[in-house]
Design a protein around this motif. Structure first.
Motif, short mmCIF file in Angstrom:
data_model
loop_
_atom_site.label_atom_id
_atom_site.label_comp_id
_atom_site.label_asym_id
_atom_site.label_seq_id
_atom_site.Cartn_x
_atom_site.Cartn_y
_atom_site.Cartn_z
N ARG A 1 56.72 45.48 31.29
CA ARG A 1 55.59 46.31 31.72
C ARG A 1 55.85 47.78 31.39
NH1 ARG A 1 54.35 49.30 35.92
NH2 ARG A 1 56.06 48.66 37.28
N SER B 1 50.59 50.05 33.86
CA SER B 1 50.77 50.17 35.30
C SER B 1 50.60 48.78 35.91
CB SER B 1 49.71 51.11 35.88
OG SER B 1 48.42 50.53 35.72
N LEU B 2 50.96 48.64 37.19
CA LEU B 2 50.75 47.36 37.87
C LEU B 2 49.25 47.01 37.85
CD1 LEU B 2 53.16 47.65 40.93
CD2 LEU B 2 53.26 45.92 39.15
N GLU B 3 48.40 48.05 37.98
CA GLU B 3 46.94 47.83 37.95
C GLU B 3 46.51 47.24 36.61
OE1 GLU B 3 48.37 50.65 38.96
OE2 GLU B 3 47.39 51.41 40.76
N ASP B 4 47.07 47.77 35.51
CA ASP B 4 46.73 47.27 34.17
C ASP B 4 47.07 45.79 34.04
OD1 ASP B 4 46.00 49.85 33.36
OD2 ASP B 4 48.00 50.32 32.61
N ALA C 1 47.60 43.66 36.48
CA ALA C 1 46.77 42.89 37.42
C ALA C 1 45.40 42.59 36.79
CB ALA C 1 46.60 43.65 38.73
N THR D 1 47.17 39.69 41.61
CA THR D 1 47.02 40.90 42.43
C THR D 1 48.19 41.85 42.20
OG1 THR D 1 48.23 40.07 44.36
CG2 THR D 1 45.85 39.58 44.25
N LYS D 2 47.92 43.13 42.43
CA LYS D 2 48.93 44.17 42.26
C LYS D 2 50.11 43.92 43.20
CE LYS D 2 49.35 49.10 42.82
NZ LYS D 2 48.70 50.32 43.25
N SER D 3 49.83 43.54 44.46
CA SER D 3 50.90 43.32 45.44
C SER D 3 51.78 42.13 45.05
CB SER D 3 50.33 43.14 46.85
OG SER D 3 49.51 42.00 46.90
N SER E 1 54.02 43.17 42.19
CA SER E 1 55.09 44.01 42.72
C SER E 1 56.20 43.15 43.34
CB SER E 1 54.52 44.98 43.76
OG SER E 1 55.56 45.74 44.33
#
Length: 190
Positions: free
Chosen positions: A19, A25-28, A30, A36-38, A41
């Motif tokens: 990544r 980013s985590l959003e990208d 996701a 999901t972002k969580s 993570s």
């Protein structure tokens, strides 16, 4: 279940490295994987173990095989030579217009360092945000001149000069002179 936890941590490290190297980013991730972002993570931190469906979605997102992502496919070699024309251009994050980046070792997913070439822009707005990220950062100027800006100080660097710092210290760079500087940047992956 010690072995399973170790595998989760290794998968998480590979996923985080991929990544970061991709500048996502985590959003990208996701958004493109439908996870999901969580949850992503938790995967990166080795807290959750991925299902087969999750591994397949992530492999597709990063354009790699599920075997490589899981670490089941051994690297062809532990010594990776990357020729100049094999570097991959990439973008690190939104709002960093003018910065040019090239990944040096994108094929090596399970690494503790992320090396790349950076060419900072000549002009950077004074109000451009300073960035922070995990790990440590080493910048070695290959050619030209550049300025590293921290919240409370600035350092002009020429070819052959270097700077090493905790990447949690807010920072940004700009080229000085008529042509963009070129620097080798190595970021540790915690």
């Amino acid at each position: 279940m010690g072995n399973g936890e170790g595998q989760s941590e290794k998968f998480g490290t590979r996923l985080a490295s991929l990544r970061l190297l991709s500048g996502l980013s985590l959003e990208d991730v996701a958004a493109s994987s439908g996870l999901t972002k969580s949850y992503l993570s938790k995967l990166e931190r080795g807290i959750s173990q991925p299902s087969i469906a999750t591994v397949l979605k992530l492999a597709k997102t990063f354009g790699t095989s599920s075997g490589k992502l899981l670490g089941e496919v051994p690297e062809a070699d532990d010594i990776l030579v990357v020729r100049k024309d094999e570097r991959l251009p990439f973008s690190r994050s939104e709002g960093r217009a003018g910065y040019a980046y090239e990944a040096i070792a994108p094929q090596h997913a399970d690494k503790s360092m992320t090396p790349f070439i950076m060419r900072p822009p000549l002009a950077v707005a004074e109000d451009m945000e300073l960035v922070t990220h995990a790990g440590e950062e080493f910048i070695f100027v290959i050619s030209g001149e550049m300025e590293i800006v921290f919240a409370d100080r600035r350092h002009a660097l020429g070819a052959g000069d270097s700077v090493y710092f905790a990447a949690s210290i807010p920072h940004r760079a700009r080229s000085l002179g008529q042509v963009p500087a070129e620097a080798l940047v190595v970021v540790s992956v915690p």
